[in-house]
Design an enzyme around this catalytic site. Structure first.
Site, PDB file in Angstrom:
ATOM      1  N   ARG A  66      -7.231  -0.893  11.849  1.00  0.00           N
ATOM      2  CA  ARG A  66      -6.020  -0.374  11.195  1.00  0.00           C
ATOM      3  C   ARG A  66      -6.277   0.644  10.082  1.00  0.00           C
ATOM      4  O   ARG A  66      -7.386   0.894   9.696  1.00  0.00           O
ATOM      5  CB  ARG A  66      -5.190  -1.536  10.638  1.00  0.00           C
ATOM      6  CG  ARG A  66      -5.870  -2.419   9.615  1.00  0.00           C
ATOM      7  CD  ARG A  66      -4.894  -3.510   9.166  1.00  0.00           C
ATOM      8  NE  ARG A  66      -5.495  -4.416   8.213  1.00  0.00           N
ATOM      9  CZ  ARG A  66      -6.112  -5.537   8.524  1.00  0.00           C
ATOM     10  NH1 ARG A  66      -6.208  -5.913   9.787  1.00  0.00           N
ATOM     11  NH2 ARG A  66      -6.635  -6.299   7.573  1.00  0.00           N
ATOM     12  N   ASP A 114       0.766  -1.254   0.000  1.00  0.00           N
ATOM     13  CA  ASP A 114       0.000   0.000   0.000  1.00  0.00           C
ATOM     14  C   ASP A 114       0.797   1.305   0.000  1.00  0.00           C
ATOM     15  O   ASP A 114       1.775   1.433   0.729  1.00  0.00           O
ATOM     16  CB  ASP A 114      -0.857   0.110   1.268  1.00  0.00           C
ATOM     17  CG  ASP A 114      -1.542  -1.157   1.649  1.00  0.00           C
ATOM     18  OD1 ASP A 114      -1.592  -2.072   0.824  1.00  0.00           O
ATOM     19  OD2 ASP A 114      -2.023  -1.226   2.776  1.00  0.00           O
TER      20      ASP A 114
HETATM   21  C1  FRU Z   1      -3.780  -3.608   2.845  1.00  0.00           C
HETATM   22  C2  FRU Z   1      -3.123  -4.034   4.150  1.00  0.00           C
HETATM   23  C3  FRU Z   1      -3.497  -3.073   5.252  1.00  0.00           C
HETATM   24  C4  FRU Z   1      -2.362  -3.224   6.207  1.00  0.00           C
HETATM   25  C5  FRU Z   1      -1.191  -3.443   5.279  1.00  0.00           C
HETATM   26  C6  FRU Z   1      -0.137  -4.342   5.825  1.00  0.00           C
HETATM   27  O1  FRU Z   1      -3.143  -4.024   1.711  1.00  0.00           O
HETATM   28  O2  FRU Z   1      -3.490  -5.354   4.468  1.00  0.00           O
HETATM   29  O3  FRU Z   1      -4.751  -3.303   5.819  1.00  0.00           O
HETATM   30  O4  FRU Z   1      -2.174  -2.115   7.011  1.00  0.00           O
HETATM   31  O5  FRU Z   1      -1.709  -3.985   4.087  1.00  0.00           O
HETATM   32  O6  FRU Z   1       0.972  -4.348   4.993  1.00  0.00           O
END
Ligand code: FRU
Length: 492
Positions: free
Chosen positions: A164, A47
């Site tokens: 999160r 992300d």
């Molecule tokens: C989305 C995710 C988020 C998390 C991150 C971990 O792609 O799963 O929810 O914060 O990637 O890398």
């Protein structure tokens, strides 16, 4: 002892990461590296995080694992740019080296306050997810300030293990924080908090709760205002497929409406998938100096094969897109800055396409194609890309299905996926073909393909791993016409 101090040039974890990057850059390669898309210098990227303007440039942080091309203990990598096309690698911003984030610094956002850049991220330790803050006065080195919202501030019945991806934005006197959550029953939720100082937060309300239409949480929410409309983005896990929409295992959606931030209620007028291709996830936006809303997203998808991993890297970002709201829908177009990198323009007009007439006079793998089609009588009309022998990827209109299809089944590499997904080879979207016309704008960058249909009414994004660089415009089962075609090399 304060193990996470970043005052003198980075924390222990970020310094090790940066040393590792320098020593391993040369080991990353293969023939799929993009030229004008952000990729990790080494290792793994997912992300986008903390996408924001600060200290006179645009900052992009991202989920980063330097030590292998696979997801593991998350760091925040960092790039800066002035034009969304050329990117400068900056020192790693966060590493999972604190007591509250020893299992990962997950996704989040950033905000500028009193001349400082604050990162708001999910800190993970012993299975619990909390929201934490870090600060920088130069936009390069960050000092962690600790947890600002813990699981104790979740509403009743929410899981502390799935809380999160905070997005912080300001409205009036308050900073608001939007985060993904999940009920004990497994319903995805969006939760709203507010604060006057970024440190002390109070819960406002549940902005959205889904009666089990997701099989997980709403990841990576985003929020902005665009021409009087409030726009919320989110990436739900396991969203139910709806005809041709939401065919990936995890989707990204937008919601247009009105946020009453005081009550914590979002009145939704319209909702849709953001991108109808294969590889688009976790979008985030920023506001540019000249007032545009620009979106970036991970150009990959979870639970699939990552063919570039054998060359030491995995994951990239889309070419950032400008957003607008038209006729109650979200439109996307590539950042206008990309046009500064157009070279060698070539134009064709009024070319008839049919069983004996393919237009094969352009080619390339780092190119932009802009064209208008008169769909004529053809059953299928479109373009083959990355072509070599029998290998290609195709974007075409299928009259019988009345869809635009992105077919990468012949590219020569099979993208394996898990059982939740029907396939990872063909996607389709509906767009208007009023007056039997269709406009497309396509960007290729070595192993990626981004398609903008009818001025950004719909987009389709996908990676294509093929050796070829041929391009041919075709029509099957009747004739069609290429009214205009403009082709440019993109050189950065
Ligand atoms: C989305 C995710 C988020 C998390 C991150 C971990 O792609 O799963 O929810 O914060 O990637 O890398």
């Amino acid at each position: 002892m304060k193990t996470t101090s970043t005052m003198a040039g980075g924390s222990y974890g970020t310094k090790i990461a940066d040393l590792y990057i320098v020593h391993n850059l040369a080991a990353v390669g293969g023939n799929s590296r993009h030229t004008y898309h952000v990729m990790p210098p080494v290792g793994w990227m997912n992300d986008p995080n903390g996408f924001h303007e600060a200290f006179g440039k645009y900052h992009l942080f991202y989920q980063f694992y330097p030590y292998a091309p696979s997801w593991a203990s998350m760091h925040w990598g960092h790039y800066t740019t002035e034009d969304f096309v050329k990117w400068k690698l900056e020192p790693t911003a966060l590493a999972p080296d604190g007591k509250d984030d020893c299992d990962g610094c997950y996704s989040g956002s950033s905000v500028v306050k009193d001349g400082k850049l604050y990162l708001v991220y999910t800190s993970v330790a012993a299975g619990k997810q909390t929201q934490s803050l870090a600060v920088s006065s130069d936009g390069v080195r960050f000092e962690k300030l600790g947890v600002i919202i813990s699981g104790d501030q979740l509403p009743e019945g929410c899981l502390k293990t799935d809380f999160r991806d905070p997005k912080v934005f300001k409205r009036g006197r308050y900073y608001y924080l939007l985060a993904g959550g999940m009920s004990e029953a497994g319903e995805g939720m969006l939760l709203l908090y507010r604060s006057l100082n970024l440190i002390d937060w109070e819960f406002v309300n549940v902005l959205r709760k889904d009666g089990l239409t997701t099989r997980g949480i709403y990841e990576c929410p985003d929020f902005f205002e665009l021409g009087g409309t409030d726009v919320m983005l989110a990436s739900p896990q396991g969203y139910r497929t709806d005809d041709w929409r939401y065919e990936n295992e995890q989707s990204s959606v937008y919601m247009l409406g009105k946020l009453d931030e005081k009550k914590g209620v979002f009145e939704k007028d319209y909702e849709d998938e953001i991108d109808g291709g294969f590889d688009f996830y976790a979008p985030q936006t920023l506001k540019t100096k000249d007032g545009r809303i620009v979106m970036i997203a991970w150009m990959q998808m979870w639970h699939r094969l990552f063919p570039t991993a054998k060359h030491g890297w995995a994951g990239a970002m889309i070419l950032p897109r400008e957003l607008s709201v038209k006729d109650g829908k979200l439109y996307q177009s590539p950042v206008r800055e990309i046009e500064r990198y157009r070279w060698n323009p070539v134009r064709f007009e009024n070319v008839t396409l049919g069983s004996r007439n393919e237009l094969t006079k352009v080619n390339g793998t780092k190119i932009e194609l802009c064209f208008s089609l008169d769909l004529g009588t053809a059953k299928r009309v479109g373009v083959k890309l990355y072509q070599s022998g029998e290998h290609d990827a195709r974007i075409y209109y299928d009259r019988e299905k009345d869809r635009v299809i992105f077919d990468r089944s012949r590219m020569g590499v099979e993208i394996t996926h898990d059982a939740e997904e029907k396939d990872a080879a063909v996607r389709s979207v509906w767009v208007s073909t009023k007056d039997n016309r269709l406009d497309m704008r396509i960007f290729l960058d070595v192993s990626s393909c981004e398609v903008f249909l009818n001025g950004g009414e719909r987009t389709m994004t996908g990676n294509v791993y093929s050796e070829g660089g041929g391009v041919s415009f075709f029509a099957e089962g009747g004739n069609a016409k290429l009214i205009t075609l403009d082709k440019y090399d993109i050189v950065v």
